[in-house]
Design a protein around this motif. Structure first.
Motif, PDB file in Angstrom:
ATOM      1  N   LYS A 417       0.803  -1.218   0.000  1.00  0.00           N
ATOM      2  CA  LYS A 417       0.000   0.000   0.000  1.00  0.00           C
ATOM      3  C   LYS A 417       0.838   1.271   0.000  1.00  0.00           C
ATOM      4  CE  LYS A 417      -3.708  -2.237   2.640  1.00  0.00           C
ATOM      5  NZ  LYS A 417      -4.512  -2.193   3.886  1.00  0.00           N
ATOM      6  N   ALA A 418       2.115   1.149   0.304  1.00  0.00           N
ATOM      7  CA  ALA A 418       2.917   2.348   0.525  1.00  0.00           C
ATOM      8  C   ALA A 418       3.567   2.887  -0.735  1.00  0.00           C
ATOM      9  CB  ALA A 418       4.006   2.055   1.565  1.00  0.00           C
ATOM     10  N   ALA A 419       3.809   2.019  -1.720  1.00  0.00           N
ATOM     11  CA  ALA A 419       4.661   2.415  -2.837  1.00  0.00           C
ATOM     12  C   ALA A 419       3.872   2.585  -4.122  1.00  0.00           C
ATOM     13  CB  ALA A 419       5.748   1.363  -3.040  1.00  0.00           C
ATOM     14  N   SER A 420       4.398   3.449  -4.990  1.00  0.00           N
ATOM     15  CA  SER A 420       3.899   3.534  -6.357  1.00  0.00           C
ATOM     16  C   SER A 420       4.420   2.307  -7.108  1.00  0.00           C
ATOM     17  CB  SER A 420       4.409   4.812  -7.020  1.00  0.00           C
ATOM     18  OG  SER A 420       5.822   4.759  -7.135  1.00  0.00           O
ATOM     19  N   GLY A 421       3.987   2.191  -8.363  1.00  0.00           N
ATOM     20  CA  GLY A 421       4.429   1.032  -9.127  1.00  0.00           C
ATOM     21  C   GLY A 421       5.934   0.946  -9.237  1.00  0.00           C
ATOM     22  N   GLY A 422       6.583   2.058  -9.588  1.00  0.00           N
ATOM     23  CA  GLY A 422       8.035   2.042  -9.730  1.00  0.00           C
ATOM     24  C   GLY A 422       8.738   1.818  -8.406  1.00  0.00           C
ATOM     25  N   GLU A 423       8.238   2.458  -7.351  1.00  0.00           N
ATOM     26  CA  GLU A 423       8.831   2.279  -6.024  1.00  0.00           C
ATOM     27  C   GLU A 423       8.691   0.840  -5.554  1.00  0.00           C
ATOM     28  OE1 GLU A 423       7.954   6.774  -4.276  1.00  0.00           O
ATOM     29  OE2 GLU A 423       6.506   5.149  -4.003  1.00  0.00           O
ATOM     30  N   LEU A 424       7.537   0.260  -5.834  1.00  0.00           N
ATOM     31  CA  LEU A 424       7.306  -1.121  -5.437  1.00  0.00           C
ATOM     32  C   LEU A 424       8.276  -2.057  -6.152  1.00  0.00           C
ATOM     33  CD1 LEU A 424       5.557  -3.126  -3.881  1.00  0.00           C
ATOM     34  CD2 LEU A 424       3.986  -3.153  -5.819  1.00  0.00           C
ATOM     35  N   SER A 425       8.457  -1.857  -7.453  1.00  0.00           N
ATOM     36  CA  SER A 425       9.372  -2.707  -8.216  1.00  0.00           C
ATOM     37  C   SER A 425      10.795  -2.589  -7.700  1.00  0.00           C
ATOM     38  CB  SER A 425       9.316  -2.341  -9.698  1.00  0.00           C
ATOM     39  OG  SER A 425       8.039  -2.596 -10.226  1.00  0.00           O
ATOM     40  N   ARG A 426      11.225  -1.349  -7.396  1.00  0.00           N
ATOM     41  CA  ARG A 426      12.600  -1.177  -6.906  1.00  0.00           C
ATOM     42  C   ARG A 426      12.775  -1.755  -5.502  1.00  0.00           C
ATOM     43  NH1 ARG A 426      13.275   4.991  -7.803  1.00  0.00           N
ATOM     44  NH2 ARG A 426      11.090   4.880  -8.431  1.00  0.00           N
ATOM     45  N   THR A 427      11.729  -1.650  -4.688  1.00  0.00           N
ATOM     46  CA  THR A 427      11.808  -2.261  -3.358  1.00  0.00           C
ATOM     47  C   THR A 427      11.952  -3.767  -3.472  1.00  0.00           C
ATOM     48  OG1 THR A 427      10.434  -0.496  -2.435  1.00  0.00           O
ATOM     49  CG2 THR A 427      10.648  -2.512  -1.136  1.00  0.00           C
ATOM     50  N   MET A 428      11.183  -4.348  -4.355  1.00  0.00           N
ATOM     51  CA  MET A 428      11.289  -5.791  -4.563  1.00  0.00           C
ATOM     52  C   MET A 428      12.662  -6.165  -5.102  1.00  0.00           C
ATOM     53  SD  MET A 428       7.539  -6.618  -6.098  1.00  0.00           S
ATOM     54  CE  MET A 428       6.087  -6.491  -5.051  1.00  0.00           C
ATOM     55  N   LEU A 429      13.195  -5.340  -5.992  1.00  0.00           N
ATOM     56  CA  LEU A 429      14.523  -5.598  -6.524  1.00  0.00           C
ATOM     57  C   LEU A 429      15.560  -5.556  -5.411  1.00  0.00           C
ATOM     58  CD1 LEU A 429      16.537  -5.995  -8.798  1.00  0.00           C
ATOM     59  CD2 LEU A 429      16.431  -3.535  -9.264  1.00  0.00           C
ATOM     60  N   ALA A 430      15.454  -4.581  -4.531  1.00  0.00           N
ATOM     61  CA  ALA A 430      16.389  -4.479  -3.412  1.00  0.00           C
ATOM     62  C   ALA A 430      16.308  -5.709  -2.514  1.00  0.00           C
ATOM     63  CB  ALA A 430      16.101  -3.213  -2.603  1.00  0.00           C
ATOM     64  N   ILE A 431      15.084  -6.162  -2.236  1.00  0.00           N
ATOM     65  CA  ILE A 431      14.905  -7.353  -1.396  1.00  0.00           C
ATOM     66  C   ILE A 431      15.509  -8.565  -2.072  1.00  0.00           C
ATOM     67  CG2 ILE A 431      13.186  -8.912  -0.397  1.00  0.00           C
ATOM     68  CD1 ILE A 431      11.367  -6.448  -0.054  1.00  0.00           C
ATOM     69  N   ARG A 432      15.289  -8.687  -3.378  1.00  0.00           N
ATOM     70  CA  ARG A 432      15.841  -9.819  -4.112  1.00  0.00           C
ATOM     71  C   ARG A 432      17.370  -9.812  -4.067  1.00  0.00           C
ATOM     72  NH1 ARG A 432      12.020 -13.365  -3.875  1.00  0.00           N
ATOM     73  NH2 ARG A 432      10.358 -13.236  -5.418  1.00  0.00           N
ATOM     74  N   VAL A 433      17.962  -8.635  -4.216  1.00  0.00           N
ATOM     75  CA  VAL A 433      19.423  -8.543  -4.200  1.00  0.00           C
ATOM     76  C   VAL A 433      19.972  -8.958  -2.843  1.00  0.00           C
ATOM     77  CG1 VAL A 433      21.384  -6.973  -4.344  1.00  0.00           C
ATOM     78  CG2 VAL A 433      19.530  -6.809  -6.010  1.00  0.00           C
ATOM     79  N   VAL A 434      19.306  -8.516  -1.770  1.00  0.00           N
ATOM     80  CA  VAL A 434      19.786  -8.839  -0.427  1.00  0.00           C
ATOM     81  C   VAL A 434      19.654 -10.323  -0.136  1.00  0.00           C
ATOM     82  CG1 VAL A 434      19.359  -8.502   2.039  1.00  0.00           C
ATOM     83  CG2 VAL A 434      19.328  -6.545   0.490  1.00  0.00           C
ATOM     84  N   LEU A 435      18.527 -10.896  -0.520  1.00  0.00           N
ATOM     85  CA  LEU A 435      18.232 -12.272  -0.114  1.00  0.00           C
ATOM     86  C   LEU A 435      18.580 -13.316  -1.167  1.00  0.00           C
ATOM     87  CD1 LEU A 435      14.788 -11.595   1.562  1.00  0.00           C
ATOM     88  CD2 LEU A 435      16.887 -12.263   2.717  1.00  0.00           C
ATOM     89  N   SER A 436      18.488 -12.947  -2.422  1.00  0.00           N
ATOM     90  CA  SER A 436      18.691 -13.902  -3.517  1.00  0.00           C
ATOM     91  C   SER A 436      17.813 -15.129  -3.345  1.00  0.00           C
ATOM     92  CB  SER A 436      20.166 -14.321  -3.615  1.00  0.00           C
ATOM     93  OG  SER A 436      20.963 -13.222  -3.960  1.00  0.00           O
TER      94      SER A 436
END
Length: 564
Positions: A417-436
């Motif tokens: 609920k907090a992010a726009s589409g682009g913000e949401l995608s980048r947040t997910m990308l950051a999580i993926r990079v950290v956790l793989s």
């Protein structure tokens, strides 16, 4: 397991398209409206997206998407074991209904989606992603915590399994006194019913033979008497005469003489046995009636307790065990309730340890994701993890929620609920990079929307990092992202026989330079734009742990036109 081939037919402006993909990081570029998003929608159909009849190419009966996945080396000619590959397919009819297939076999859309989501994670703007599911967020936090969470989670699930087993045992014992008393009486009656009959497993077959014998006693005696008379008279005399004749030449006919004597002895013994058998058979209506009644009794037992007499005996043993449980109900219930209390205490203890592990790991994961968000042009964003109480389950006593405050002064809100589409995608990308921690293939649709400059370079580096452990496909309009990829596919649309048609080609060398130059905003052929593009593409690109960018293997994409 990698996506090695994607075939799309009659989807939007795509007439027929086949992509052969390699590992690592691949970007998909092209002008707006060229059909890039259709490739993402094709993948979404394999993940269970709603079938929209408007996606079917005008004039076509249906659209079809097929994807081939291979476990291992996806190089052509590498000799991939067919048992390590499978095909997912989705067909959308012009009328709106769809069909799903797994390895050529018809499947439900739910089954297709379940299989597809173990292989591909799609990150499109406003798409409902696996990372948004509370269960997945809890799983990712546990993965970050490592063995500190793994051990108590395993202990928790084991303890709760014991609780469930004990609950089932208690339920089977029955808690109502009257019901238990009725069952005890019934079991005692049934056990007595079986035991007093005194059956054996093979008794029924023996009774059948006895009834047959007694029922046909007179006819059997007649048949035996006729046989005895025939063999005792003429047959015995003829055999004796034959042997006597052969014995006149005992030396040359020694073998047949011996055989004749054997026949004579066997015939004499047979005549004797026929007489004994005849005399042993007596018509006895009383024994016959008893045998018939006994067989009927056995059949009644089988009707009530089992298919065979062996099943009836087994039922009696089971009933005795059940009766013992019920008679000792109170004592057994006390023992089971103590065991349940011990198992529940073990579950509570494991759940508290799991909470402690999650509480300890959450700040580290939040800090690491926040750091990557800052690199991805969300410099003021704050990512955090909230743990709330939840009813005890095999996942513990925690409700885990990823929250994001994308801008200063804004309170953190759940990620979805907090992010726009682009913000949401980048947040997910950051999580993926950290956790793989992700399916083997990741598809990103314009994760770099609204970015440029160093922020775009950071997104490209993050995707390239993911490309070292996953197959990454990304639709992008940003040259900085496209330049970091191992391979670049270009989507364009052309008029073919009066119809608009999307085509895809693998860009190599000068063609890739020209496309990156176009994406930079230059004319594509201008010297300055091409120089800038070559600069982005030159060398190893952004740092990737010292490894050089992989070159695409063979033909990575090819498109087929109508009728070709």
């Amino acid at each position: 397991m990698s996506l090695v081939e994607l075939r799309v037919t009659n989807l939007g402006i795509i007439s027929e398209l086949q992509l052969v993909l390699g590992d690592g990081f691949t970007t998909i570029t092209g002008e707006t409206g060229a059909g890039k998003t259709l490739l993402v929608e094709a993948v979404a159909l394999l993940l269970g997206a709603r079938a929209d009849a408007t996606l079917v190419r005008a004039g076509a009966d249906e659209a079809r998407v097929e994807a081939r996945f291979v476990d291992g080396d996806s190089d052509e000619g590498a000799g991939v074991d067919a048992s390590n590959e499978f095909v997912l397919a989705r067909v959308v009819a012009a009328g709106g209904r769809s069909r799903a297939y797994i390895d050529g076999n018809l499947a439900t859309v739910g089954e297709l989606a379940a299989r597809g989501r173990t292989l591909v994670d799609l990150h499109g703007q406003w798409e409902q992603q696996s990372l948004l599911a509370p269960a997945e967020q809890r799983h990712l936090l546990d993965a970050f915590a490592g063995t500190a969470a793994e051990k108590p989670r395993a202990a928790l699930r084991s303890a709760l399994g014991d609780v469930s087993a004990i609950d089932a045992r208690l339920a089977s014992l029955g808690g109502d006194t009257r019901s238990r008393a009725r069952e005890i009486d019934l079991l005692r009656f049934q056990i007595t019913d079986i035991d007093e009959t005194g059956i054996t497993a093979d008794e029924e077959a023996e009774l059948d033979a006895k009834i047959t014998l007694l029922g046909d006693a007179d006819e059997l005696r007649r048949v035996l008497a006729d046989a005895h008379a025939a063999l005792e008279g003429a047959a015995s005399d003829a055999t004796g005469q034959a042997v006597a004749a052969l014995e006149t030449f005992p030396t040359p006919l020694a073998d047949v003489v011996a055989r004749g004597r054997g026949v004579q002895a066997e015939l004499s013994e047979l005549v004797h046995d026929l007489r004994l058998r005849h005399d042993s058979i007596q018509a006895d209506p009383e024994q016959l009636a008893e045998a018939v009644a006994r067989r009927q009794r056995l059949r009644e037992l089988r009707r009530k307790y089992g298919e065979t007499l062996a099943d009836v005996l087994a039922y009696a043993d089971e009933s005795r065990a059940r009766l013992e449980e019920l008679v000792g109900h109170d004592e057994l219930v006390g023992e089971l309730e103590q065991q349940r209390a011990d198992a529940r205490a073990g579950a509570d203890k494991a759940a508290r340890k799991l909470r402690a592990a999650r509480t300890a790991a959450a700040p580290g994961l939040a800090a690491a994701v926040t750091e990557h968000l800052h690199e991805l042009a969300l410099g003021a964003a704050t990512f955090d993890i909230v743990l709330d109480d939840a009813p005890l389950s095999e996942d513990g006593i925690d409700a885990v929620t990823f929250v994001l405050a994308p801008n200063p002064g804004e309170p953190p809100r759940p990620l979805a609920k907090a992010a726009s589409g682009g913000e949401l995608s980048r947040t997910m990308l950051a999580i993926r990079v950290v956790l793989s921690q992700a399916p083997p293939t990741l598809v990103f649709d314009e994760v770099d929307a609204g970015l440029g400059g160093e922020a775009g370079v950071a997104v490209g580096r993050a995707l390239a990092t993911l490309g070292q452990s996953h197959q990454v496909l990304c639709v992008t309009h940003l040259a900085q992202v496209a330049a970091t990829a191992d391979a670049q596919l270009h989507v364009s649309k052309h008029e073919v026989q009066g119809r608009t048609e999307a085509q895809v080609e693998l860009l190599l060398d000068d063609a890739r330079v020209h496309e990156v130059a176009r994406m930079l905003g230059g004319a594509g052929s201008s010297a300055s734009a091409q120089a800038h593009a070559r600069e982005l593409l030159s060398g190893d690109g952004p740092p990737r742990d010292g490894t050089k960018r992989r070159r695409p293997r063979g033909t990575v994409a090819r498109a087929t036109r109508d009728g070709s």
